[in-house]
Design a protein around this motif. Sequence first.
Motif, PDB file in Angstrom:
ATOM      1  N   TYR A  43      18.439  -9.145   5.806  1.00  0.00           N
ATOM      2  CA  TYR A  43      17.586  -7.940   5.715  1.00  0.00           C
ATOM      3  C   TYR A  43      16.634  -7.891   4.521  1.00  0.00           C
ATOM      4  CZ  TYR A  43      18.883  -5.235   9.863  1.00  0.00           C
ATOM      5  OH  TYR A  43      18.938  -4.913  11.202  1.00  0.00           O
ATOM      6  N   SER A  46      14.042 -10.619   4.700  1.00  0.00           N
ATOM      7  CA  SER A  46      12.783 -10.371   5.781  1.00  0.00           C
ATOM      8  C   SER A  46      12.061  -9.284   5.133  1.00  0.00           C
ATOM      9  CB  SER A  46      13.502  -9.726   6.904  1.00  0.00           C
ATOM     10  OG  SER A  46      12.545  -9.180   7.812  1.00  0.00           O
ATOM     11  N   VAL A  47      12.457  -8.097   4.318  1.00  0.00           N
ATOM     12  CA  VAL A  47      11.489  -7.247   3.613  1.00  0.00           C
ATOM     13  C   VAL A  47      10.681  -8.137   2.811  1.00  0.00           C
ATOM     14  CG1 VAL A  47      11.451  -5.319   2.352  1.00  0.00           C
ATOM     15  CG2 VAL A  47      12.951  -5.460   4.215  1.00  0.00           C
ATOM     16  N   LEU A  50       7.921 -10.428   4.188  1.00  0.00           N
ATOM     17  CA  LEU A  50       6.999  -9.629   4.763  1.00  0.00           C
ATOM     18  C   LEU A  50       6.014  -9.182   3.636  1.00  0.00           C
ATOM     19  CD1 LEU A  50       5.445  -8.640   7.273  1.00  0.00           C
ATOM     20  CD2 LEU A  50       7.069  -6.380   6.966  1.00  0.00           C
ATOM     21  N   TRP A  74       0.717  -3.479   6.460  1.00  0.00           N
ATOM     22  CA  TRP A  74       2.125  -4.232   6.469  1.00  0.00           C
ATOM     23  C   TRP A  74       2.546  -4.428   4.959  1.00  0.00           C
ATOM     24  CZ3 TRP A  74       4.506  -4.039  10.702  1.00  0.00           C
ATOM     25  CH2 TRP A  74       3.836  -3.983  11.653  1.00  0.00           C
ATOM     26  N   ALA A  78       6.360  -2.772   4.382  1.00  0.00           N
ATOM     27  CA  ALA A  78       7.346  -3.561   3.248  1.00  0.00           C
ATOM     28  C   ALA A  78       7.834  -2.852   2.067  1.00  0.00           C
ATOM     29  CB  ALA A  78       7.088  -5.016   3.232  1.00  0.00           C
ATOM     30  N   SER A  82      11.511  -1.470   0.946  1.00  0.00           N
ATOM     31  CA  SER A  82      12.172  -1.688  -0.268  1.00  0.00           C
ATOM     32  C   SER A  82      12.380  -0.553  -1.310  1.00  0.00           C
ATOM     33  CB  SER A  82      11.174  -2.833  -1.028  1.00  0.00           C
ATOM     34  OG  SER A  82      11.813  -3.279  -2.436  1.00  0.00           O
ATOM     35  N   TRP A 109      14.378  -2.623  12.156  1.00  0.00           N
ATOM     36  CA  TRP A 109      13.462  -3.273  11.345  1.00  0.00           C
ATOM     37  C   TRP A 109      13.395  -4.880  11.693  1.00  0.00           C
ATOM     38  CZ3 TRP A 109      10.216  -3.002   7.645  1.00  0.00           C
ATOM     39  CH2 TRP A 109       9.908  -3.950   6.786  1.00  0.00           C
ATOM     40  N   PRO A 110      14.333  -5.416  12.291  1.00  0.00           N
ATOM     41  CA  PRO A 110      13.886  -6.886  12.551  1.00  0.00           C
ATOM     42  C   PRO A 110      12.679  -6.932  13.517  1.00  0.00           C
ATOM     43  CG  PRO A 110      15.984  -6.661  12.746  1.00  0.00           C
ATOM     44  CD  PRO A 110      15.643  -5.289  12.571  1.00  0.00           C
ATOM     45  N   ALA A 113       9.425  -6.223  11.481  1.00  0.00           N
ATOM     46  CA  ALA A 113       9.098  -7.340  10.731  1.00  0.00           C
ATOM     47  C   ALA A 113       8.720  -8.614  11.274  1.00  0.00           C
ATOM     48  CB  ALA A 113      10.416  -7.891   9.759  1.00  0.00           C
ATOM     49  N   GLY A 117       4.934  -9.936  11.001  1.00  0.00           N
ATOM     50  CA  GLY A 117       4.776 -11.469  10.523  1.00  0.00           C
ATOM     51  C   GLY A 117       3.990 -12.083  11.259  1.00  0.00           C
TER      52      GLY A 117
END
Length: 236
Positions: A43, A46-47, A50, A74, A78, A82, A109-110, A113, A117
Amino acid sequence: MRAQLARVDAVIVQAVIAGALSFSHLHDLAAAAGQDGWKAWAYPVSVDLLLVAAWRRMRQQQRVGVAAGGPRLWFLVALAASLGANIATAGLLDLEDVPAWLRVTVAGWPAVAFFGGTLLAHAPAVPEAPEVPASPTTDTDPTPRPAAGAVDRADRVAQSAPSDEPEPDPEPTTEPAAAPAPVTASTVTLPPALIDRARALADEHRSTTGHPADPDAVRVRLGLPPSMTPSVAAHL
């Protein structure tokens, strides 16, 4: 130089510390939301990826004057993920009893993201900034110009030449104009700018002395080689 390196080192250290803390907070939140094992470590990656990809795309489009609304959106998504993880793990949220809405957000979230992306990666190519055309140089000008130094030296020589006796006053009668010399096959055609300059010098000499100008003297004042004397005489 040493002070600049010290400032760069300080920025890098600060960035590493901030990134490590944010990475840890995202991992802890994902683990508390039911994402255990390697998934909890994926996770924060990924954050952060992005966040960086959106920032780079936004800067590229802004540099060439293209609207960067999509990358900015985007980047904010992100950044919110965070910051949300940092705030949630600061004691405001019981990590032992995570609410259902947060579990749903972390689980979804996946897909978010991946969608962001993909849009950033397949966005139209950013056009390069247009190059500023170079200013035209004097090398492209087809009209040759005499050297300024040669003209100045010729003027100084003509002005500083001593005169043993004063020149006689011009006779009141008007002298017939000298017939222009015929242009032969070997005569080189002068550019219009040099022709105008040569005639101006000849007129100046005639008005000053009352005598026709010597083509060779005009050629010297123009800074031309001796072989150009017939060409100068042909246009006087």
